[in-house]
Design a protein around this motif. Sequence first.
Motif, PDB file in Angstrom:
ATOM      1  N   UNK A  27      39.880  32.176  41.461  1.00  0.00           N
ATOM      2  CA  UNK A  27      40.124  30.772  41.162  1.00  0.00           C
ATOM      3  C   UNK A  27      40.357  30.603  39.662  1.00  0.00           C
ATOM      4  N   UNK A  28      41.013  29.520  39.262  1.00  0.00           N
ATOM      5  CA  UNK A  28      41.375  29.337  37.849  1.00  0.00           C
ATOM      6  C   UNK A  28      40.171  29.265  36.907  1.00  0.00           C
ATOM      7  N   UNK A  29      39.067  28.694  37.341  1.00  0.00           N
ATOM      8  CA  UNK A  29      37.897  28.574  36.471  1.00  0.00           C
ATOM      9  C   UNK A  29      37.333  29.958  36.142  1.00  0.00           C
ATOM     10  N   UNK A  30      37.205  30.825  37.149  1.00  0.00           N
ATOM     11  CA  UNK A  30      36.726  32.186  36.909  1.00  0.00           C
ATOM     12  C   UNK A  30      37.695  32.960  36.023  1.00  0.00           C
ATOM     13  N   UNK A  31      38.959  32.710  36.207  1.00  0.00           N
ATOM     14  CA  UNK A  31      39.966  33.387  35.386  1.00  0.00           C
ATOM     15  C   UNK A  31      39.796  33.009  33.919  1.00  0.00           C
ATOM     16  N   UNK A  32      39.650  31.732  33.638  1.00  0.00           N
ATOM     17  CA  UNK A  32      39.488  31.282  32.257  1.00  0.00           C
ATOM     18  C   UNK A  32      38.180  31.780  31.654  1.00  0.00           C
ATOM     19  N   UNK A  33      37.111  31.813  32.435  1.00  0.00           N
ATOM     20  CA  UNK A  33      35.823  32.296  31.929  1.00  0.00           C
ATOM     21  C   UNK A  33      35.880  33.773  31.552  1.00  0.00           C
ATOM     22  N   UNK A  34      36.745  34.536  32.213  1.00  0.00           N
ATOM     23  CA  UNK A  34      36.873  35.962  31.926  1.00  0.00           C
ATOM     24  C   UNK A  34      37.974  36.257  30.916  1.00  0.00           C
ATOM     25  N   UNK A  35      38.439  35.229  30.235  1.00  0.00           N
ATOM     26  CA  UNK A  35      39.426  35.426  29.175  1.00  0.00           C
ATOM     27  C   UNK A  35      40.841  35.603  29.664  1.00  0.00           C
ATOM     28  N   UNK A  36      41.153  35.098  30.849  1.00  0.00           N
ATOM     29  CA  UNK A  36      42.491  35.242  31.402  1.00  0.00           C
ATOM     30  C   UNK A  36      43.282  33.953  31.406  1.00  0.00           C
ATOM     31  N   UNK A  37      44.528  34.066  31.799  1.00  0.00           N
ATOM     32  CA  UNK A  37      45.432  32.935  31.948  1.00  0.00           C
ATOM     33  C   UNK A  37      46.106  33.023  33.307  1.00  0.00           C
ATOM     34  N   UNK A  38      46.346  31.887  33.944  1.00  0.00           N
ATOM     35  CA  UNK A  38      47.049  31.871  35.224  1.00  0.00           C
ATOM     36  C   UNK A  38      48.549  31.844  34.962  1.00  0.00           C
ATOM     37  N   UNK A  39      49.238  32.874  35.400  1.00  0.00           N
ATOM     38  CA  UNK A  39      50.684  32.997  35.213  1.00  0.00           C
ATOM     39  C   UNK A  39      51.333  33.391  36.531  1.00  0.00           C
ATOM     40  N   UNK A  40      52.640  33.180  36.632  1.00  0.00           N
ATOM     41  CA  UNK A  40      53.374  33.561  37.838  1.00  0.00           C
ATOM     42  C   UNK A  40      53.426  35.079  37.980  1.00  0.00           C
ATOM     43  N   UNK A  41      53.550  35.787  36.868  1.00  0.00           N
ATOM     44  CA  UNK A  41      53.593  37.254  36.878  1.00  0.00           C
ATOM     45  C   UNK A  41      53.023  37.774  35.568  1.00  0.00           C
ATOM     46  N   UNK A  42      52.369  38.900  35.631  1.00  0.00           N
ATOM     47  CA  UNK A  42      51.800  39.531  34.426  1.00  0.00           C
ATOM     48  C   UNK A  42      52.822  40.515  33.882  1.00  0.00           C
ATOM     49  N   UNK A  43      53.456  40.144  32.794  1.00  0.00           N
ATOM     50  CA  UNK A  43      54.500  40.990  32.201  1.00  0.00           C
ATOM     51  C   UNK A  43      54.142  41.347  30.778  1.00  0.00           C
ATOM     52  N   UNK A  44      54.737  42.405  30.301  1.00  0.00           N
ATOM     53  CA  UNK A  44      54.567  42.814  28.909  1.00  0.00           C
ATOM     54  C   UNK A  44      53.170  43.336  28.635  1.00  0.00           C
ATOM     55  N   UNK A  45      52.493  42.699  27.705  1.00  0.00           N
ATOM     56  CA  UNK A  45      51.175  43.162  27.272  1.00  0.00           C
ATOM     57  C   UNK A  45      50.036  42.561  28.104  1.00  0.00           C
ATOM     58  N   UNK A  46      50.347  41.924  29.234  1.00  0.00           N
ATOM     59  CA  UNK A  46      49.323  41.323  30.081  1.00  0.00           C
ATOM     60  C   UNK A  46      48.977  42.227  31.260  1.00  0.00           C
ATOM     61  N   UNK A  47      47.713  42.236  31.634  1.00  0.00           N
ATOM     62  CA  UNK A  47      47.216  43.062  32.736  1.00  0.00           C
ATOM     63  C   UNK A  47      46.625  42.143  33.798  1.00  0.00           C
ATOM     64  N   UNK A  48      46.921  42.391  35.066  1.00  0.00           N
ATOM     65  CA  UNK A  48      46.403  41.567  36.150  1.00  0.00           C
ATOM     66  C   UNK A  48      44.922  41.881  36.374  1.00  0.00           C
ATOM     67  N   UNK A  49      44.080  40.824  36.382  1.00  0.00           N
ATOM     68  CA  UNK A  49      42.655  41.008  36.643  1.00  0.00           C
ATOM     69  C   UNK A  49      42.205  40.227  37.867  1.00  0.00           C
TER      70      UNK A  49
END
Length: 63
Positions: A27-49
């Motif tokens: 969920x978006x809240x857990x994503x933000x708490x873990x230092x992530x961002x909600x995106x359509x795709x993880x590209x470049x220097x981003x890693x899917x968590x």
Amino acid sequence: MRIRFLLLAFLLVFLLPPPVFPKYISNPVSCLRNGGLCKAACRGHLKKIGTCGISGPKCCRVK
């Protein structure tokens, strides 16, 4: 009486969440708490968590 305590201990261990929480961000809240961002795709220097919903956008964090 001892059987009750054994059953209670078994249920407590059985109902605990899995220890690898960051892999199961859903969920978006857990994503933000873990230092992530909600995106359509993880590209470049981003890693899917995880994901930001059932089948929606991905939760991405800088590698």
